[in-house]
Motif scaffolding. Structure first.
Motif, PDB file in Angstrom:
ATOM      1  N   GLY A 104     -13.423  -0.219   2.224  1.00  0.00           N
ATOM      2  CA  GLY A 104     -11.985   0.073   2.238  1.00  0.00           C
ATOM      3  C   GLY A 104     -11.365  -0.208   3.590  1.00  0.00           C
ATOM      4  O   GLY A 104     -10.279  -0.790   3.687  1.00  0.00           O
ATOM      5  N   ARG A 105     -12.064   0.170   4.654  1.00  0.00           N
ATOM      6  CA  ARG A 105     -11.544  -0.061   6.007  1.00  0.00           C
ATOM      7  C   ARG A 105     -11.580  -1.556   6.345  1.00  0.00           C
ATOM      8  O   ARG A 105     -10.644  -2.104   6.907  1.00  0.00           O
ATOM      9  CB  ARG A 105     -12.365   0.740   7.016  1.00  0.00           C
ATOM     10  CG  ARG A 105     -11.753   0.755   8.412  1.00  0.00           C
ATOM     11  CD  ARG A 105     -12.714   1.253   9.459  1.00  0.00           C
ATOM     12  NE  ARG A 105     -13.267   2.574   9.224  1.00  0.00           N
ATOM     13  CZ  ARG A 105     -14.511   2.795   8.808  1.00  0.00           C
ATOM     14  NH1 ARG A 105     -15.342   1.802   8.551  1.00  0.00           N
ATOM     15  NH2 ARG A 105     -14.940   4.027   8.648  1.00  0.00           N
ATOM     16  N   GLU A 106     -12.692  -2.209   5.968  1.00  0.00           N
ATOM     17  CA  GLU A 106     -12.868  -3.608   6.370  1.00  0.00           C
ATOM     18  C   GLU A 106     -11.897  -4.558   5.674  1.00  0.00           C
ATOM     19  O   GLU A 106     -11.490  -5.560   6.252  1.00  0.00           O
ATOM     20  CB  GLU A 106     -14.318  -4.057   6.151  1.00  0.00           C
ATOM     21  CG  GLU A 106     -15.272  -3.522   7.203  1.00  0.00           C
ATOM     22  CD  GLU A 106     -14.713  -3.612   8.629  1.00  0.00           C
ATOM     23  OE1 GLU A 106     -14.398  -4.730   9.076  1.00  0.00           O
ATOM     24  OE2 GLU A 106     -14.563  -2.565   9.290  1.00  0.00           O
ATOM     25  N   PHE A 111      -7.406  -8.206   6.233  1.00  0.00           N
ATOM     26  CA  PHE A 111      -6.008  -8.536   5.944  1.00  0.00           C
ATOM     27  C   PHE A 111      -5.232  -8.800   7.228  1.00  0.00           C
ATOM     28  O   PHE A 111      -4.500  -9.792   7.339  1.00  0.00           O
ATOM     29  CB  PHE A 111      -5.317  -7.411   5.155  1.00  0.00           C
ATOM     30  CG  PHE A 111      -3.827  -7.626   5.040  1.00  0.00           C
ATOM     31  CD1 PHE A 111      -3.312  -8.485   4.088  1.00  0.00           C
ATOM     32  CD2 PHE A 111      -2.939  -7.019   5.934  1.00  0.00           C
ATOM     33  CE1 PHE A 111      -1.933  -8.736   4.008  1.00  0.00           C
ATOM     34  CE2 PHE A 111      -1.572  -7.257   5.862  1.00  0.00           C
ATOM     35  CZ  PHE A 111      -1.071  -8.119   4.896  1.00  0.00           C
ATOM     36  N   PHE A 112      -5.377  -7.919   8.203  1.00  0.00           N
ATOM     37  CA  PHE A 112      -4.591  -8.075   9.434  1.00  0.00           C
ATOM     38  C   PHE A 112      -5.011  -9.311  10.233  1.00  0.00           C
ATOM     39  O   PHE A 112      -4.256  -9.773  11.078  1.00  0.00           O
ATOM     40  CB  PHE A 112      -4.655  -6.803  10.287  1.00  0.00           C
ATOM     41  CG  PHE A 112      -3.851  -5.671   9.712  1.00  0.00           C
ATOM     42  CD1 PHE A 112      -2.465  -5.744   9.635  1.00  0.00           C
ATOM     43  CD2 PHE A 112      -4.476  -4.529   9.216  1.00  0.00           C
ATOM     44  CE1 PHE A 112      -1.711  -4.709   9.091  1.00  0.00           C
ATOM     45  CE2 PHE A 112      -3.734  -3.486   8.675  1.00  0.00           C
ATOM     46  CZ  PHE A 112      -2.345  -3.576   8.598  1.00  0.00           C
ATOM     47  N   PRO A 169      -7.630 -10.059   1.372  1.00  0.00           N
ATOM     48  CA  PRO A 169      -8.849 -10.769   0.979  1.00  0.00           C
ATOM     49  C   PRO A 169      -9.201 -10.550  -0.497  1.00  0.00           C
ATOM     50  O   PRO A 169      -8.726  -9.599  -1.120  1.00  0.00           O
ATOM     51  CB  PRO A 169      -9.917 -10.156   1.891  1.00  0.00           C
ATOM     52  CG  PRO A 169      -9.346  -8.865   2.381  1.00  0.00           C
ATOM     53  CD  PRO A 169      -7.871  -9.024   2.384  1.00  0.00           C
ATOM     54  N   SER A 170     -10.033 -11.447  -1.048  1.00  0.00           N
ATOM     55  CA  SER A 170     -10.317 -11.415  -2.485  1.00  0.00           C
ATOM     56  C   SER A 170     -10.914 -10.062  -2.854  1.00  0.00           C
ATOM     57  O   SER A 170     -11.630  -9.445  -2.067  1.00  0.00           O
ATOM     58  CB  SER A 170     -11.277 -12.546  -2.859  1.00  0.00           C
ATOM     59  OG  SER A 170     -12.465 -12.405  -2.133  1.00  0.00           O
ATOM     60  N   GLU A 174      -8.889  -4.394  -6.190  1.00  0.00           N
ATOM     61  CA  GLU A 174      -9.863  -3.549  -6.893  1.00  0.00           C
ATOM     62  C   GLU A 174     -10.431  -2.486  -5.955  1.00  0.00           C
ATOM     63  O   GLU A 174     -10.612  -1.333  -6.344  1.00  0.00           O
ATOM     64  CB  GLU A 174     -11.024  -4.403  -7.440  1.00  0.00           C
ATOM     65  CG  GLU A 174     -10.641  -5.357  -8.562  1.00  0.00           C
ATOM     66  CD  GLU A 174     -10.070  -6.685  -8.065  1.00  0.00           C
ATOM     67  OE1 GLU A 174      -9.938  -7.597  -8.885  1.00  0.00           O
ATOM     68  OE2 GLU A 174      -9.743  -6.815  -6.863  1.00  0.00           O
ATOM     69  N   VAL A 175     -10.717  -2.881  -4.707  1.00  0.00           N
ATOM     70  CA  VAL A 175     -11.275  -1.917  -3.739  1.00  0.00           C
ATOM     71  C   VAL A 175     -10.253  -0.823  -3.443  1.00  0.00           C
ATOM     72  O   VAL A 175     -10.578   0.371  -3.441  1.00  0.00           O
ATOM     73  CB  VAL A 175     -11.704  -2.634  -2.435  1.00  0.00           C
ATOM     74  CG1 VAL A 175     -12.119  -1.615  -1.374  1.00  0.00           C
ATOM     75  CG2 VAL A 175     -12.846  -3.606  -2.705  1.00  0.00           C
TER      76      VAL A 175
END
Length: 365
Positions: A104-106, A111-112, A169-170, A174-175
């Motif tokens: 979740g964090r990664e 994204f950033f 990111p892909s 869902e995550v």
């Protein structure tokens, strides 16, 4: 709502400033002297040397649902003291797998670090704040914080719009979805504990929030490297306007500071813990038995930082006021009723401003 249609000035991405290798922080980000963090002096000043040993309480939830009543009572007691005394605590053994927390964090870190044109597709406006943003509040000429963020709605379902969530990111949608589902469940469990500790039925606080019909949003925070961290803040001092916040902090870089009297305590996160804090709505419902406490974020010249805040809020149109069971002749009602939708306009318009909002709700004496 007209004043919240758009930002008062063109948005500057803090990440772009950071990557342009500036030697100095632009004036727009320099805080007044009294609001600046004392990063440089923390190790040299004798009064704050002991702060290195201070941390917010860490509560192990592992025994909460076991058969050991003594252990359960002890956990409830630790949370009760933390809510009354600190407004903050960390929870470990909370039931959410470490792999989901790390992923979740990664995905937000990834994204950033996407190309700017990809992120700009999600640029936000102050009308709903949803999407990719770089400021809170719409005051023209305001001093800004050294951070970018991404804000999205998780609940109620009519506000949940996957098209406003990042596509990359892909599999990030869902995550985020699974992360939100499990954190909502954990918040529900914590709400029962908070309610029991107030001497109420375990559903009482949840029902005051609107039962299952609550609000939940998520904000991914990105604090880029800063050339002069002693002059600015990643997030200015504020108490959270909502109900309860569960923060997943960066696993390597500290930054969150919690006010304790006149001091600022830098939180040292336990591995895979959530940092839980009481928001203004629970302070109001509890008639200030529980406290929402000011906190802020400092930045770093050597390292970027990513964190993930999950806000668990009352349904927007329910008037929130002290619960009648907690109002007595000795402790009269401290606050006037206000819906959360009305309440949160304050931070959306003025930005983070200490505890001035909840104080302004106080009933006239």
């Amino acid at each position: 709502m007209n004043n919240l249609q758009d930002w008062p000035e063109p948005i500057v991405r803090v990440q772009s400033l950071s990557e342009s290798c500036l030697d100095e922080v632009p004036n727009r980000y320099i805080k007044p002297p009294l609001e600046r963090p004392s990063i440089k002096s923390s190790s040299s000043s004798s009064s704050s040397a002991s702060d290195d040993d201070v941390n917010i309480p860490i509560v192990d939830l592992g025994g909460l649902y076991g058969k050991d009543d003594t252990l359960r009572a002890s956990i409830l007691g630790e949370i009760s003291i933390a809510c009354r005394d600190w407004g903050f605590f960390q929870v470990i053994n909370h039931g959410i797998k470490p792999e989901l927390l790390d992923r979740g964090r990664e995905i937000w870190r990834e994204f950033f670090h996407l190309p700017m044109e990809e992120k700009q597709k999600y640029a936000n406006s102050p009308k709903t704040y949803e999407g990719y943003g770089s400021r809170l509040g719409v005051e023209k000429g305001a001093i800004l914080d050294w951070s970018d963020y991404y804000f999205l709605h998780y609940l109620p379902l009519p506000l949940k719009d996957y098209n406003k969530w990042p596509a990359l990111p892909s599999n990030c949608r869902e995550v985020i979805d699974e992360y939100g589902r499990q954190v909502v469940e954990l918040c529900g469990r914590l709400m029962k504990v908070l309610s029991i500790n107030l001497g109420l039925g375990e559903r009482r606080l949840q029902d005051a929030f609107g039962g299952e019909n609550i609000g939940a949003c998520l904000r991914g925070n990105f604090y880029p490297k800063c050339p002069q961290p002693e002059l600015t803040l990643g997030l200015s001092s504020h108490s959270d306007p909502g109900g309860m916040t569960l923060l997943l902090p960066d696993d390597k870089v500290t930054g969150l500071q919690v006010r304790r009297g006149n001091d600022w305590i830098t939180v040292k996160p336990a591995p895979h813990a959530f940092i839980v804090n009481i928001g203004d709505q629970i302070q109001v419902l509890s008639n200030a038995i529980y406290r929402s406490v000011e906190h802020r974020v400092i930045v770093n010249s050597a390292k970027e930082r990513v964190s993930l805040a999950f806000f668990y809020n009352p349904k927007g149109d329910i008037p929130i006021e002290p619960l009648k069971e907690l109002v007595t002749p000795e402790r009269p009602s401290l606050y006037q009723a206000m819906t959360f939708d009305e309440y949160r306009l304050f931070i959306r318009t003025r930005g983070p401003k200490g505890k001035s909002q909840v104080e302004s709700l106080k009933s006239p004496r």
